[in-house]
Write a protein that holds these residues in place. Structure first.
Motif, PDB file in Angstrom:
ATOM      1  N   GLY A  90       2.298 -19.633  13.320  1.00  0.00           N
ATOM      2  CA  GLY A  90       2.639 -18.535  14.211  1.00  0.00           C
ATOM      3  C   GLY A  90       4.035 -17.983  14.030  1.00  0.00           C
ATOM      4  O   GLY A  90       4.313 -16.846  14.426  1.00  0.00           O
ATOM      5  N   ARG A  91       4.945 -18.760  13.447  1.00  0.00           N
ATOM      6  CA  ARG A  91       6.301 -18.259  13.175  1.00  0.00           C
ATOM      7  C   ARG A  91       6.285 -17.548  11.829  1.00  0.00           C
ATOM      8  O   ARG A  91       5.886 -18.131  10.821  1.00  0.00           O
ATOM      9  CB  ARG A  91       7.311 -19.407  13.155  1.00  0.00           C
ATOM     10  N   ILE A  92       6.710 -16.291  11.811  1.00  0.00           N
ATOM     11  CA  ILE A  92       6.583 -15.470  10.610  1.00  0.00           C
ATOM     12  C   ILE A  92       7.945 -15.180   9.988  1.00  0.00           C
ATOM     13  O   ILE A  92       8.883 -14.766  10.673  1.00  0.00           O
ATOM     14  CB  ILE A  92       5.858 -14.146  10.927  1.00  0.00           C
ATOM     15  N   LEU A  93       8.030 -15.415   8.679  1.00  0.00           N
ATOM     16  CA  LEU A  93       9.195 -15.041   7.882  1.00  0.00           C
ATOM     17  C   LEU A  93       8.756 -13.956   6.910  1.00  0.00           C
ATOM     18  O   LEU A  93       7.654 -14.019   6.366  1.00  0.00           O
ATOM     19  CB  LEU A  93       9.731 -16.243   7.099  1.00  0.00           C
ATOM     20  N   GLU A  94       9.619 -12.972   6.675  1.00  0.00           N
ATOM     21  CA  GLU A  94       9.225 -11.848   5.819  1.00  0.00           C
ATOM     22  C   GLU A  94      10.382 -11.419   4.930  1.00  0.00           C
ATOM     23  O   GLU A  94      11.545 -11.467   5.332  1.00  0.00           O
ATOM     24  CB  GLU A  94       8.771 -10.671   6.684  1.00  0.00           C
ATOM     25  N   ARG A  95      10.040 -11.008   3.724  1.00  0.00           N
ATOM     26  CA  ARG A  95      11.017 -10.423   2.810  1.00  0.00           C
ATOM     27  C   ARG A  95      10.450  -9.113   2.276  1.00  0.00           C
ATOM     28  O   ARG A  95       9.233  -8.941   2.201  1.00  0.00           O
ATOM     29  CB  ARG A  95      11.325 -11.366   1.646  1.00  0.00           C
ATOM     30  N   GLU A  96      11.339  -8.200   1.883  1.00  0.00           N
ATOM     31  CA  GLU A  96      10.884  -6.925   1.348  1.00  0.00           C
ATOM     32  C   GLU A  96      11.623  -6.576   0.071  1.00  0.00           C
ATOM     33  O   GLU A  96      12.766  -6.992  -0.147  1.00  0.00           O
ATOM     34  CB  GLU A  96      11.058  -5.803   2.368  1.00  0.00           C
ATOM     35  N   GLY A  97      10.940  -5.822  -0.786  1.00  0.00           N
ATOM     36  CA  GLY A  97      11.552  -5.343  -2.014  1.00  0.00           C
ATOM     37  C   GLY A  97      12.223  -4.005  -1.772  1.00  0.00           C
ATOM     38  O   GLY A  97      11.911  -3.302  -0.806  1.00  0.00           O
ATOM     39  N   ALA A  98      13.132  -3.649  -2.649  1.00  0.00           N
ATOM     40  CA  ALA A  98      13.815  -2.363  -2.529  1.00  0.00           C
ATOM     41  C   ALA A  98      12.812  -1.236  -2.733  1.00  0.00           C
ATOM     42  O   ALA A  98      11.958  -1.296  -3.623  1.00  0.00           O
ATOM     43  CB  ALA A  98      14.932  -2.270  -3.560  1.00  0.00           C
ATOM     44  N   ARG A  99      12.885  -0.211  -1.894  1.00  0.00           N
ATOM     45  CA  ARG A  99      11.971   0.921  -2.038  1.00  0.00           C
ATOM     46  C   ARG A  99      12.219   1.605  -3.373  1.00  0.00           C
ATOM     47  O   ARG A  99      13.351   1.832  -3.772  1.00  0.00           O
ATOM     48  CB  ARG A  99      12.153   1.913  -0.890  1.00  0.00           C
ATOM     49  N   GLY A 100      11.134   1.915  -4.049  1.00  0.00           N
ATOM     50  CA  GLY A 100      11.237   2.553  -5.351  1.00  0.00           C
ATOM     51  C   GLY A 100      11.259   1.561  -6.499  1.00  0.00           C
ATOM     52  O   GLY A 100      11.041   1.933  -7.646  1.00  0.00           O
ATOM     53  N   ALA A 101      11.515   0.279  -6.207  1.00  0.00           N
ATOM     54  CA  ALA A 101      11.508  -0.736  -7.258  1.00  0.00           C
ATOM     55  C   ALA A 101      10.066  -1.077  -7.621  1.00  0.00           C
ATOM     56  O   ALA A 101       9.135  -0.811  -6.862  1.00  0.00           O
ATOM     57  CB  ALA A 101      12.244  -1.987  -6.786  1.00  0.00           C
ATOM     58  N   SER A 102       9.885  -1.666  -8.792  1.00  0.00           N
ATOM     59  CA  SER A 102       8.545  -2.014  -9.254  1.00  0.00           C
ATOM     60  C   SER A 102       7.958  -3.147  -8.413  1.00  0.00           C
ATOM     61  O   SER A 102       8.483  -4.260  -8.407  1.00  0.00           O
ATOM     62  CB  SER A 102       8.593  -2.443 -10.722  1.00  0.00           C
ATOM     63  N   HIS A 103       6.879  -2.847  -7.716  1.00  0.00           N
ATOM     64  CA  HIS A 103       6.231  -3.873  -6.906  1.00  0.00           C
ATOM     65  C   HIS A 103       5.747  -5.035  -7.769  1.00  0.00           C
ATOM     66  O   HIS A 103       5.822  -6.198  -7.362  1.00  0.00           O
ATOM     67  CB  HIS A 103       5.038  -3.271  -6.156  1.00  0.00           C
ATOM     68  N   SER A 138       0.809  -1.221   0.000  1.00  0.00           N
ATOM     69  CA  SER A 138       0.000   0.000   0.000  1.00  0.00           C
ATOM     70  C   SER A 138       0.842   1.271   0.000  1.00  0.00           C
ATOM     71  O   SER A 138       0.304   2.362  -0.163  1.00  0.00           O
ATOM     72  CB  SER A 138      -0.929   0.012   1.220  1.00  0.00           C
ATOM     73  N   SER A 139       2.158   1.132   0.187  1.00  0.00           N
ATOM     74  CA  SER A 139       3.048   2.295   0.254  1.00  0.00           C
ATOM     75  C   SER A 139       4.203   2.111  -0.720  1.00  0.00           C
ATOM     76  O   SER A 139       4.117   1.327  -1.666  1.00  0.00           O
ATOM     77  CB  SER A 139       3.580   2.460   1.682  1.00  0.00           C
ATOM     78  N   ASP A 140       5.300   2.813  -0.471  1.00  0.00           N
ATOM     79  CA  ASP A 140       6.487   2.658  -1.307  1.00  0.00           C
ATOM     80  C   ASP A 140       7.271   1.398  -0.963  1.00  0.00           C
ATOM     81  O   ASP A 140       8.279   1.097  -1.593  1.00  0.00           O
ATOM     82  CB  ASP A 140       7.398   3.888  -1.169  1.00  0.00           C
ATOM     83  N   LEU A 141       6.803   0.655   0.034  1.00  0.00           N
ATOM     84  CA  LEU A 141       7.483  -0.566   0.466  1.00  0.00           C
ATOM     85  C   LEU A 141       6.617  -1.789   0.178  1.00  0.00           C
ATOM     86  O   LEU A 141       5.466  -1.859   0.604  1.00  0.00           O
ATOM     87  CB  LEU A 141       7.784  -0.502   1.967  1.00  0.00           C
ATOM     88  N   LEU A 142       7.181  -2.750  -0.547  1.00  0.00           N
ATOM     89  CA  LEU A 142       6.517  -4.031  -0.786  1.00  0.00           C
ATOM     90  C   LEU A 142       7.090  -5.068   0.170  1.00  0.00           C
ATOM     91  O   LEU A 142       8.310  -5.233   0.261  1.00  0.00           O
ATOM     92  CB  LEU A 142       6.757  -4.493  -2.226  1.00  0.00           C
ATOM     93  N   THR A 143       6.229  -5.754   0.896  1.00  0.00           N
ATOM     94  CA  THR A 143       6.673  -6.854   1.753  1.00  0.00           C
ATOM     95  C   THR A 143       5.800  -8.074   1.509  1.00  0.00           C
ATOM     96  O   THR A 143       4.615  -7.968   1.189  1.00  0.00           O
ATOM     97  CB  THR A 143       6.613  -6.481   3.250  1.00  0.00           C
ATOM     98  N   VAL A 144       6.418  -9.229   1.648  1.00  0.00           N
ATOM     99  CA  VAL A 144       5.732 -10.515   1.529  1.00  0.00           C
ATOM    100  C   VAL A 144       6.119 -11.328   2.752  1.00  0.00           C
ATOM    101  O   VAL A 144       7.281 -11.319   3.171  1.00  0.00           O
ATOM    102  CB  VAL A 144       6.140 -11.261   0.242  1.00  0.00           C
ATOM    103  N   ALA A 145       5.157 -12.008   3.351  1.00  0.00           N
ATOM    104  CA  ALA A 145       5.450 -12.772   4.567  1.00  0.00           C
ATOM    105  C   ALA A 145       4.697 -14.090   4.558  1.00  0.00           C
ATOM    106  O   ALA A 145       3.648 -14.228   3.921  1.00  0.00           O
ATOM    107  CB  ALA A 145       5.077 -11.968   5.814  1.00  0.00           C
ATOM    108  N   ILE A 146       5.249 -15.051   5.276  1.00  0.00           N
ATOM    109  CA  ILE A 146       4.598 -16.347   5.436  1.00  0.00           C
ATOM    110  C   ILE A 146       4.558 -16.686   6.918  1.00  0.00           C
ATOM    111  O   ILE A 146       5.497 -16.389   7.665  1.00  0.00           O
ATOM    112  CB  ILE A 146       5.335 -17.450   4.637  1.00  0.00           C
ATOM    113  N   SER A 147       3.443 -17.248   7.346  1.00  0.00           N
ATOM    114  CA  SER A 147       3.280 -17.665   8.735  1.00  0.00           C
ATOM    115  C   SER A 147       3.216 -19.180   8.790  1.00  0.00           C
ATOM    116  O   SER A 147       2.418 -19.807   8.088  1.00  0.00           O
ATOM    117  CB  SER A 147       1.989 -17.073   9.322  1.00  0.00           C
ATOM    118  N   LEU A 148       4.075 -19.758   9.613  1.00  0.00           N
ATOM    119  CA  LEU A 148       4.119 -21.206   9.790  1.00  0.00           C
ATOM    120  C   LEU A 148       3.700 -21.513  11.219  1.00  0.00           C
ATOM    121  O   LEU A 148       4.524 -21.525  12.134  1.00  0.00           O
ATOM    122  CB  LEU A 148       5.527 -21.736   9.515  1.00  0.00           C
TER     123      LEU A 148
END
Length: 230
Positions: A21-34, A9-19
């Motif tokens: 209750g344990r959460i892993l997350e990755r993010e894209g570079a700000r300004g890069a194409s989501h 929803s912002s300039d930051l793209l994040t993707v996360a997975i919950s296993l």
């Protein structure tokens, strides 16, 4: 539960997975194409977690309000992945996710809506619970809703873009500001997990963003006439 989430929803793209209750997350570079990063990030995250797409039990996404292109992307990617394997989907308010990330207390979530306007909402956060005090609205800077009492932490891109104007409007209700805070997929998952557990996921075809603003797009001339950015 094994859940996947997207937040753009912002300039930051994040993707996360919950296993469970344990959460892993990755993010894209700000300004890069989501749009170019969303699926590769999800694929890498699934591989890291050792989970296949068919092994998921639901997909969540940040529903907004926020950048229109980002909202449509998160919703469409969640839909596209979920439809293929019949998974339920849940859209989570992006301002709620932003507030949850600020931690316990009173949180005034505010993001840049451009055109000298802001998306605003106020929440009381406790653990994974986010209680709405003021529901999300889009407002001119000199008319943003003022939350009751004092001790509110202002967070979100609205405070980075319009800090002086918002401080003038909100005055002593604020105890501080964090203009660098962003809604994240990990927070979307924390809010979505109990909803999925209660069976509140919906058919992917029914998922829609929460734009808040009535008019989704304006011409350059309209934005300039309103004093906004081209």
């Amino acid at each position: 539960m094994k859940l996947l989430a997207f937040e753009s929803s912002s300039d930051l793209l994040t993707v996360a997975i919950s296993l469970d209750g344990r959460i892993l997350e990755r993010e894209g570079a700000r300004g890069a194409s989501h749009s170019e990063l969303a699926l590769p990030l999800a694929t890498a995250l699934l591989e890291e977690a050792g989970v296949t797409l068919s092994g998921l039990e639901g997909i969540a996404f940040g529903a907004g309000p926020g950048a229109f292109t980002g909202l449509r992307l998160a919703c469409s990617v969640a839909q596209g992945l979920a439809v293929g394997i019949g998974l339920p989907v849940i859209g989570i308010g992006s301002l709620e996710a932003l507030a949850l990330g600020a931690g316990d207390g009173l949180v005034y979530a505010c993001t840049d809506a451009r055109m000298n306007e802001a998306y605003c909402a106020a929440y009381k956060v406790s653990g994974n619970s986010v209680e709405t005090v003021i529901a999300p609205v889009v407002s001119a800077l000199d008319k943003v809703p003022i939350p009751p009492g004092q001790g509110w932490l202002g967070c979100g891109s609205g405070f980075a873009a319009y800090g002086d104007a918002l401080t003038e409007r909100l005055g002593t209700t604020l105890r501080g500001m964090d203009g660098g805070a962003r809604a994240r997929a990990s927070m979307v998952l924390r809010l979505a997990a109990p909803l999925f557990a209660r069976g509140e996921g919906i058919d992917a075809a029914l998922a829609v963003p929460r734009y808040v603003r009535d008019k989704v797009a304006q011409t350059t001339a309209e934005r300039l006439a309103a004093g906004g950015k081209a």
